[in-house]
Structures are given as structure tokens and as C-alpha cells.
Motif scaffolding. Structure first.
Motif, PDB file in Angstrom:
ATOM      1  N   LEU A  71     -12.355  -2.674  -4.673  1.00 28.48           N
ATOM      2  CA  LEU A  71     -11.348  -1.727  -4.621  1.00 28.48           C
ATOM      3  C   LEU A  71     -11.856  -0.368  -4.120  1.00 28.48           C
ATOM      4  O   LEU A  71     -13.148  -0.199  -4.299  1.00 28.48           O
ATOM      5  N   LYS A  83      -4.282   5.431  -7.893  1.00 26.73           N
ATOM      6  CA  LYS A  83      -3.963   4.586  -6.945  1.00 26.73           C
ATOM      7  C   LYS A  83      -5.101   3.864  -6.006  1.00 26.73           C
ATOM      8  O   LYS A  83      -6.142   4.587  -5.851  1.00 26.73           O
ATOM      9  N   THR A  85      -6.768   0.810  -3.311  1.00 30.95           N
ATOM     10  CA  THR A  85      -6.782  -0.039  -2.275  1.00 30.95           C
ATOM     11  C   THR A  85      -7.714  -1.024  -2.171  1.00 30.95           C
ATOM     12  O   THR A  85      -8.477  -1.071  -3.076  1.00 30.95           O
ATOM     13  N   THR A  86      -7.632  -2.040  -1.263  1.00 25.91           N
ATOM     14  CA  THR A  86      -8.812  -3.198  -1.489  1.00 25.91           C
ATOM     15  C   THR A  86      -9.914  -3.240  -0.202  1.00 25.91           C
ATOM     16  O   THR A  86      -9.520  -2.528   0.641  1.00 25.91           O
ATOM     17  N   GLN A  92      -4.204  -9.990  -4.879  1.00 23.45           N
ATOM     18  CA  GLN A  92      -3.738  -9.177  -5.821  1.00 23.45           C
ATOM     19  C   GLN A  92      -3.280  -9.798  -6.877  1.00 23.45           C
ATOM     20  O   GLN A  92      -3.060  -9.192  -8.172  1.00 23.45           O
ATOM     21  N   LEU A  95      -5.233  -9.204 -10.264  1.00 25.41           N
ATOM     22  CA  LEU A  95      -5.916  -7.966 -10.538  1.00 25.41           C
ATOM     23  C   LEU A  95      -5.107  -7.440 -11.836  1.00 25.41           C
ATOM     24  O   LEU A  95      -5.930  -6.746 -12.528  1.00 25.41           O
ATOM     25  N   VAL A 112      -6.374  -1.895 -15.026  1.00 22.51           N
ATOM     26  CA  VAL A 112      -5.199  -2.001 -13.823  1.00 22.51           C
ATOM     27  C   VAL A 112      -3.864  -2.229 -14.861  1.00 22.51           C
ATOM     28  O   VAL A 112      -3.642  -3.302 -15.539  1.00 22.51           O
ATOM     29  N   THR A 114       0.709  -1.941 -14.790  1.00 19.26           N
ATOM     30  CA  THR A 114       2.002  -1.784 -14.149  1.00 19.26           C
ATOM     31  C   THR A 114       3.249  -1.844 -15.242  1.00 19.26           C
ATOM     32  O   THR A 114       2.813  -1.692 -16.422  1.00 19.26           O
ATOM     33  N   LYS A 130       3.007  -6.404  -6.670  1.00 21.64           N
ATOM     34  CA  LYS A 130       2.313  -5.783  -5.334  1.00 21.64           C
ATOM     35  C   LYS A 130       1.216  -4.814  -5.768  1.00 21.64           C
ATOM     36  O   LYS A 130       1.335  -4.012  -6.648  1.00 21.64           O
ATOM     37  N   ILE A 131       0.132  -4.650  -5.106  1.00 21.12           N
ATOM     38  CA  ILE A 131      -0.883  -3.676  -5.296  1.00 21.12           C
ATOM     39  C   ILE A 131      -0.375  -2.202  -5.411  1.00 21.12           C
ATOM     40  O   ILE A 131      -0.798  -1.383  -6.215  1.00 21.12           O
ATOM     41  N   GLU A 132       0.486  -1.946  -4.418  1.00 29.44           N
ATOM     42  CA  GLU A 132       0.940  -0.686  -4.425  1.00 29.44           C
ATOM     43  C   GLU A 132       1.815  -0.318  -5.736  1.00 29.44           C
ATOM     44  O   GLU A 132       2.238   0.869  -5.841  1.00 29.44           O
ATOM     45  N   MET A 134       0.759  -1.120  -8.672  1.00 29.20           N
ATOM     46  CA  MET A 134      -0.271  -1.059  -9.734  1.00 29.20           C
ATOM     47  C   MET A 134      -1.050   0.163  -9.787  1.00 29.20           C
ATOM     48  O   MET A 134      -1.068   1.051  -8.792  1.00 29.20           O
TER      49      MET A 134
END
Length: 350
Positions: A71, A83, A85-86, A92, A95, A112, A114, A130-132, A134
């Protein structure tokens, strides 16, 4: 040093694609006493060279990538949450709730996180997060965080290698530090023998983002034969036998368009001759390894692929059998010595 100890050192050294320097030094420490020369190129590939005895030797390149998926810091919000990204093919789904390390001015542990399931809507509970959505909680304010980490810092999963039953181990980044370990085993074997071929063992960079290290290193070495040592999909209940490899049953010898048929046949012949268990790993089109760049370098390179069976690829619990790594290293060493006095043009003729 035992293979497990080699793996432990490699796996627990971070090497996200583009940030492989620390792992490169660890690998060098294992290879420096087994070769005639060792160097790094401009991209960061580590190249160990073992000279053969022939006046005009066949050049063989063994490639295993030392980079791992990971990441990267994308932003720090007003409350200090990070925040991200990968880098590479991160799933995902794996994570959430992982403990991570942000490699900034100093290493920072984070989690990590949420929204708690109690606070999610019924619709949100039906979907994977979704990653966005997290964030990484490091327990610092924005001001404090910005003194230690910056945009672009790499992030790895905080996971040590563990031993399961028999010879099976699990951990992150065994794709493809298991392959690097196999090349180390091969070089340690070759140290005991005389061989005519010149051997180049390359720990490549940036495979997970496009086999870039293999492009550069193959071009400069210009080998006659190149073998990518990577991992293959280990058998789990949901996979068919044709799509996977059994752990503990030996390395997979690649077969398909990315592989020279004579190299495939020779590897099988050597495995049978020395009682090394093996499986056939089908790659109908692209092998998805460094071999795809090796094969088309300059005017073309005769390539092979050897795959170490690995379960749960691209997770933090990738799982391999140490005996498969040992047998991969032995197979490579015996293959190299089998080419002594070989007429290269005749050997590689279709």
C-alpha cells in the motif's frame, strides 16, 4: 542457514514494488559467498554472477522477483487518519482489520479500519468494503502524523512467518521470496560443483507492477536461456487439479506459449533422473511471471518457468512447503550442470 531462516529474513524485510532496497541487501548477504561477483543495476535488480569453466559458456539467467504487493499513503485527513492506495494486485477483501506498518521517517504501526457493522446500513452490510472507505488509524493527530509520514510512503502488512504442520510455513510476500530462496539454494548447490555455464541469479524489482526489473536485467545480461522462478496456485478445495499445484508434490514445470519446449522437456528429464518430484504447470498464453519479459528481450530468449506451489496468493497468509523450495533449487542446479558440453543451437532447435 536453513531455508526457513532464509525465508524468515526475506519475508520480514519490507520490499514493496519500487522500495526493494532493504530486501536487496538481505539477499546479497545470502549470495555473496556463492558467486564471483554481485552488483545492482540502475533499476535496483540484484545480479549475482557465477562464472562457468567453458571458454565460450552458455549464459543462463535465473530470475525471481524480490518485490511484494503493498500500500501507499495517499492523504492524511483532518483527524490524523491515513488514506491509502494500492501497489500491485492487492485484494481489498483481505485488508480490513489488518495491522500494518507505515514506513515513514520511522516505522509506525497502524490498523486498517472502517465503520463498525453496528452503524452500517442494511445495504452497506451486503457489500464488501471498498478501499476508499477504509482508513488507517495510527493514533496520532494530523499535525503529529505529518512530522513522521508523508504522501507516497510505502505500507506493508505487519505479519511474521509462522510454521504450520510438517514443512509448511505461511506469511506475506512468499510471492516471490520463495523463488528468491530457491535461487539461493541453487547457488549454494552449485558452489560444490564444477559447471561450464555462466550463471546469473537475479532478484528482480517491480514484477508486481509490470515485470520491469526483468526487462532491464535480461537486456543487459543477454542470456541464451532464462528461467523465471515464481509461485503457482496451490491446490485448495475449490480449485480443479488442472488449475493448481499440490503442496509438497514438487515444483511445477511450466508449459505453454511463454516457455521453450526443449527447456520444458529437459527440466522434466532432469527431475526424473534425480528423483525430484515435479508437476506440470499449464500456462496456455502468458505465464504472468518475469518470463514474459525475458522471452522477448532483444532478439528473443529461450525461457522456462518453474513454479513453487503456493496457497492464498496475494494475501498476508501465503502458504508454501519448504521441501518444494529445496527441490526447486536442486532442479535448477542439476539443469545447469546438464548443459555442460551441450551444443546450444542443436539443443534449442525446434
Amino acid at each position: 542457514m536453513q531455508i526457513r531462516n532464509i525465508l524468515e529474513n526475506l519475508v520480514e524485510t519490507p520490499s514493496v514494488s519500487g522500495f526493494e532496497q532493504s530486501a536487496s541487501h538481505i539477499i546479497e548477504s545470502f549470495l555473496k559467498d556463492t558467486c564471483n561477483d554481485i552488483k545492482r543495476d540502475k533499476l535496483g535488480n540484484l545480479i549475482a554472477y557465477k562464472k562457468g569453466n567453458a571458454q565460450k559458456p552458455i549464459k543462463i539467467m535465473l530470475a525471481a522477483h524480490m518485490d511484494e504487493i503493498g500500500l501507499m499513503v495517499k492523504d492524511i485527513d483532518e483527524k490524523g487518519f491515513v488514506k491509502f492506495t494500492t501497489i500491485g494486485g492487492v485484494d481489498q477483501r483481505t485488508l480490513l482489520a489488518q495491522e500494518v506498518i507505515i514506513h515513514g521517517e520511522k516505522n509506525l504501526l497502524g490498523i486498517v479500519a472502517t465503520k463498525a457493522p453496528h452503524l452500517q446500513t442494511p445495504e452497506e452490510q451486503k457489500e464488501s468494503i471498498k478501499i476508499e472507505d477504509m482508513l488507517i488509524d495510527i493514533g496520532l493527530s494530523k499535525t503529529a502524523a505529518e512530522k513522521i509520514i508523508t504522501i507516497g510512503d510505502p505500507i506493508t502488512i505487519n505479519r511474521k512467518i509462522i510454521s504450520l504442520q510438517e514443512n509448511v510455513v505461511a506469511g506475506k510476500a512468499l510471492d516471490d521470496k520463495a523463488g528468491v530462496a530457491a535461487i539461493i539454494v541453487c547457488f549454494k548447490e552449485l558452489k560444490k560443483w564444477h559447471h561450464q555455464c555462466d550463471v546469473y541469479g537475479v532478484a528482480t524489482v517491480q514484477e508486481e507492477v509490470g515485470t520491469r526489473g526483468a526487462m532491464v536485467s535480461t537486456f543487459q545480461i543477454a542470456p541464451h536461456i532464462g528461467i523465471a522462478v515464481d509461485v503457482g496456485f496451490g491446490k485448495t478445495p475449490e480449485l480443479s487439479k488442472g488449475d493448481s499445484l499440490d503442496l509438497g508434490r514438487g515444483p511445477g514445470i511450466g508449459f505453454g506459449a511463454n516457455i521453450h519446449p526443449k527447456i520444458h522437456e529437459r527440466l522434466k528429464k532432469i527431475a526424473k533422473e534425480y528423483n525430484i518430484p515435479y508437476q506440470v504447470d499449464l500456462s496456455p498464453a502468458n505465464s504472468g511471471t518475469d518470463a514474459q519479459s525475458m522471452q522477448i528481450s532483444q532478439s528473443g530468449v529461450a525461457t522456462g518457468v518453474i513454479s513453487i506451489p503456493l496457497r492464498y496468493m496475494h494475501t498476508s497468509v501465503e502458504t508454501v512447503d519448504i521441501i518444494d523450495i529445496k527441490n526447486t533449487g536442486r532442479l535448477l542446479a542439476y539443469f545447469i550442470t546438464s548443459l555442460d558440453d551441450e551444443d546450444l543451437e542443436e539443443f534449442l532447435c525446434f
